[in-house]
Scaffold this motif. Sequence first.
Motif, short mmCIF file in Angstrom:
data_model
loop_
_atom_site.label_atom_id
_atom_site.label_comp_id
_atom_site.label_asym_id
_atom_site.label_seq_id
_atom_site.Cartn_x
_atom_site.Cartn_y
_atom_site.Cartn_z
N ALA A 5 37.10 -67.26 -3.11
CA ALA A 5 37.10 -66.13 -2.92
C ALA A 5 37.43 -65.01 -3.31
O ALA A 5 37.89 -63.61 -2.90
N GLY A 6 36.90 -65.23 -4.29
CA GLY A 6 36.07 -64.58 -5.65
C GLY A 6 36.27 -64.71 -6.91
O GLY A 6 36.07 -66.24 -7.53
N PRO A 7 36.04 -64.22 -7.99
CA PRO A 7 35.50 -64.78 -9.55
C PRO A 7 36.63 -65.08 -10.12
O PRO A 7 36.79 -65.49 -10.96
N ARG A 8 37.85 -64.60 -9.32
CA ARG A 8 39.11 -65.18 -10.11
C ARG A 8 40.07 -65.48 -8.80
O ARG A 8 41.68 -65.87 -9.95
N GLU A 9 39.62 -66.08 -8.00
CA GLU A 9 40.82 -66.56 -7.53
C GLU A 9 40.46 -67.81 -6.79
O GLU A 9 38.88 -67.95 -5.90
N VAL A 10 40.46 -69.09 -6.01
CA VAL A 10 39.94 -70.63 -5.27
C VAL A 10 41.36 -70.27 -4.29
O VAL A 10 42.31 -70.46 -4.76
N VAL A 11 40.76 -70.17 -3.12
CA VAL A 11 41.55 -70.79 -1.61
C VAL A 11 41.47 -72.55 -1.68
O VAL A 11 40.09 -72.83 -1.52
N VAL A 12 42.39 -73.21 -1.78
CA VAL A 12 41.93 -74.52 -1.21
C VAL A 12 43.33 -75.04 0.05
O VAL A 12 43.75 -74.48 0.06
N SER A 13 41.93 -75.30 0.97
CA SER A 13 42.38 -75.81 1.94
C SER A 13 43.04 -77.07 1.73
O SER A 13 42.31 -78.45 1.81
N THR A 14 44.57 -77.60 2.06
CA THR A 14 45.19 -79.30 1.21
C THR A 14 45.98 -79.76 2.75
O THR A 14 46.12 -81.19 2.53
N SER A 15 45.07 -79.24 3.63
CA SER A 15 45.23 -80.40 5.21
C SER A 15 44.34 -80.45 5.53
O SER A 15 43.09 -80.14 5.55
N GLU A 16 44.06 -81.72 6.04
CA GLU A 16 42.87 -82.40 7.11
C GLU A 16 42.07 -81.48 8.21
O GLU A 16 40.74 -81.13 7.76
N GLY A 17 43.36 -81.13 8.71
CA GLY A 17 42.59 -80.02 10.03
C GLY A 17 42.56 -78.30 9.31
O GLY A 17 41.86 -77.85 9.78
N GLY A 18 42.62 -78.37 7.90
CA GLY A 18 42.56 -76.71 7.90
C GLY A 18 43.36 -75.89 7.80
O GLY A 18 43.65 -74.47 8.05
N THR A 19 44.62 -76.46 7.98
CA THR A 19 45.71 -75.83 8.23
C THR A 19 46.79 -74.77 7.32
O THR A 19 47.34 -74.05 7.57
N ASP A 20 46.35 -75.52 6.72
CA ASP A 20 47.25 -74.86 4.45
C ASP A 20 46.53 -74.92 4.24
O ASP A 20 44.93 -75.51 3.71
N PHE A 21 47.07 -73.71 3.19
CA PHE A 21 46.16 -73.40 1.85
C PHE A 21 46.91 -72.61 1.55
O PHE A 21 47.93 -72.68 0.52
N GLU A 22 46.27 -73.38 -0.65
CA GLU A 22 46.87 -72.63 -1.37
C GLU A 22 45.85 -71.33 -1.87
O GLU A 22 45.13 -72.45 -2.25
N HIS A 23 46.10 -70.97 -2.63
CA HIS A 23 45.70 -69.78 -2.81
C HIS A 23 46.12 -70.33 -5.32
O HIS A 23 47.30 -70.08 -5.37
N VAL A 24 45.30 -70.27 -5.58
CA VAL A 24 45.74 -70.12 -7.30
C VAL A 24 44.28 -69.65 -8.19
O VAL A 24 43.03 -69.21 -7.64
N GLU A 25 44.95 -68.09 -8.80
CA GLU A 25 44.04 -67.27 -9.71
C GLU A 25 43.74 -67.93 -10.77
O GLU A 25 45.06 -68.35 -11.28
N ALA A 26 42.95 -67.01 -11.81
CA ALA A 26 42.93 -67.88 -12.86
C ALA A 26 42.05 -66.91 -13.29
O ALA A 26 41.20 -65.86 -12.67
N ASP A 27 42.40 -66.46 -15.03
CA ASP A 27 41.72 -65.61 -15.54
C ASP A 27 40.18 -66.43 -15.89
O ASP A 27 39.08 -65.79 -15.42
N THR A 28 39.64 -67.43 -16.05
CA THR A 28 38.18 -68.59 -16.20
C THR A 28 38.44 -69.52 -14.84
O THR A 28 39.44 -70.22 -14.35
N LEU A 29 37.43 -69.47 -14.08
CA LEU A 29 36.97 -70.43 -13.72
C LEU A 29 35.78 -71.38 -14.26
O LEU A 29 34.87 -71.03 -14.69
N VAL A 30 35.80 -72.29 -13.72
CA VAL A 30 34.52 -73.17 -13.68
C VAL A 30 35.09 -74.45 -12.46
O VAL A 30 35.47 -74.67 -12.27
N VAL A 31 33.46 -74.13 -12.25
CA VAL A 31 32.36 -75.33 -11.03
C VAL A 31 32.08 -76.06 -11.42
O VAL A 31 31.81 -76.23 -12.31
N ALA A 32 32.59 -77.81 -11.05
CA ALA A 32 32.52 -79.19 -11.16
C ALA A 32 32.05 -79.74 -10.59
O ALA A 32 32.90 -80.82 -10.22
N VAL A 33 31.37 -78.98 -9.53
CA VAL A 33 31.28 -80.48 -7.78
C VAL A 33 30.50 -80.58 -7.39
O VAL A 33 30.53 -81.46 -6.44
N GLY A 34 29.57 -81.12 -8.55
CA GLY A 34 28.53 -82.45 -8.86
C GLY A 34 27.66 -82.43 -7.68
O GLY A 34 27.18 -80.90 -7.34
#
Length: 479
Positions: free
Chosen positions: A132-161
């Motif tokens: 959601a930006g260079p310091r935030e990841v939004v996580v869809s934690t349910s199959e229907g995409g109705t539940d979300f968690e916001h994770v903020e961090a100083d450093t992001l590492v993207v390793a999605v394969g």
Amino acid sequence: MAASFQSSQTVAVLGGGPGGYEAALAAAQLGAEVTLIERAAIGGAAVITDVVPSKSLIATADAAVAIRQAEELGVQLFARGGGGAPLRPEVAINLAAVNHRLLALARQQSDDQRASLVEAGVRIVSGHGRLAGPREVVVSTSEGGTDFEHVEADTLVVAVGASPRELASARPDGDRILTWTQLYDMTSLPEHLIVVGSGVTGAEFAGAYMNLGAAVTLVSSRDQVLPGEDSDAAVVLENVFRRGGMRVLSRTRAESVVNTGDGVVVTLSDGRTVEGSHCLMAVGSIPNTRGIGLEQAGVQLTDSGHIQVNRVARTSVPNVYAAGDCTDFVPLASVAAMQGRTAVFHALGDIVIPLERRRITANIFTSPEIASVGFSEQDVVDGRADGVVYKLPLAANARAKMMRITDGFVKVIARTGSGTVIGAVIVAPRASELIYPLAIAIERRLTVDQVSRVFAVFPSLTGSITDATRAMHIVNRDG
């Protein structure tokens, strides 16, 4: 040193494959608060559907070959038939049992890695993540995409394969037309497997299923299997394939693949058709970078969708790093792991050594295996490296004779004048193990003379390394 280093920073890792796993462990080791987001299972495709199960399958195929060839070493297998007459048993492959074991191993490895992360203090969030930006990841934690968690961090590492590349004219259906992630659902050995693509994945699976006893046809668009690899190694492997009964179709492409209900028909670019029971599509992979907010966060991608990174795995956004097959670096699990650690070391201010392509060791798990490191012979031919090349056939090795190893070689490349080892190729059983001393030689800038003075056990396959480097002393002196 690293154990006493303490960081007050927060790190979020998107993807739990080799790159994400090592990044999370390294960050926790340095005292950071770490969150890892994974949509499937820890270990990623490398553990669940790629490296662990495929190499386990190859080990099973090697065991089958060893049993079949035991008679050549004087070991004969017989059973007693009627009247006490000896019967020669056949080697049977229970593919359902084999695949059950492979997937169980993969799950166990994934569970072990998850336990290691939890023990290190890493918080694991299951779900689909997007930036959601260079310091935030939004996580869809349910199959229907109705539940979300916001994770903020100083450093992001993207390793999605990455995921298997699909062709519009040969869509995998999980039944007869398969990607390498779908092979493990088969309960019986395919009667005739057509493998489209002769790169690393295609060659490994073609050889494995041939050795398990299936009829195999390999469709290659190039002049040789393993395009881009050492040409001598490719010749050895192709000879082994043909000798084992594999049909290798070179310089032609698969235009389409059709599931006929009880088999497949592959139409080639030259108009020919090939009929088989199953088709494995091994035509490369595509990075899993679409739709996860990279462009919106300012992360630069290549035209193919790979994330552009530098030698410390940093992207165009200073606090965002990337590791693994989703990047434009070398697509190997070992490289992904090193990228993940390097990224975190750099971000958190620890000592970091930038990655160097020429020091990366790679292995192709065919039979025989093909291991390489450093400059290639083609680099010398094309003038990219000033070197001397020496190749020693493995058949000259005493231990190889004892083990009845007839295919393979040790090839060493040394810099002209100084004799410093700058490249190597080994084609042999367990080449992945044998290449290590030459990788150390390149890393530590050892000369062929220094390598040759190391005592190798006699008899041993490693003796071919000392024999080759001793021979190069003569080449260097006379040259």
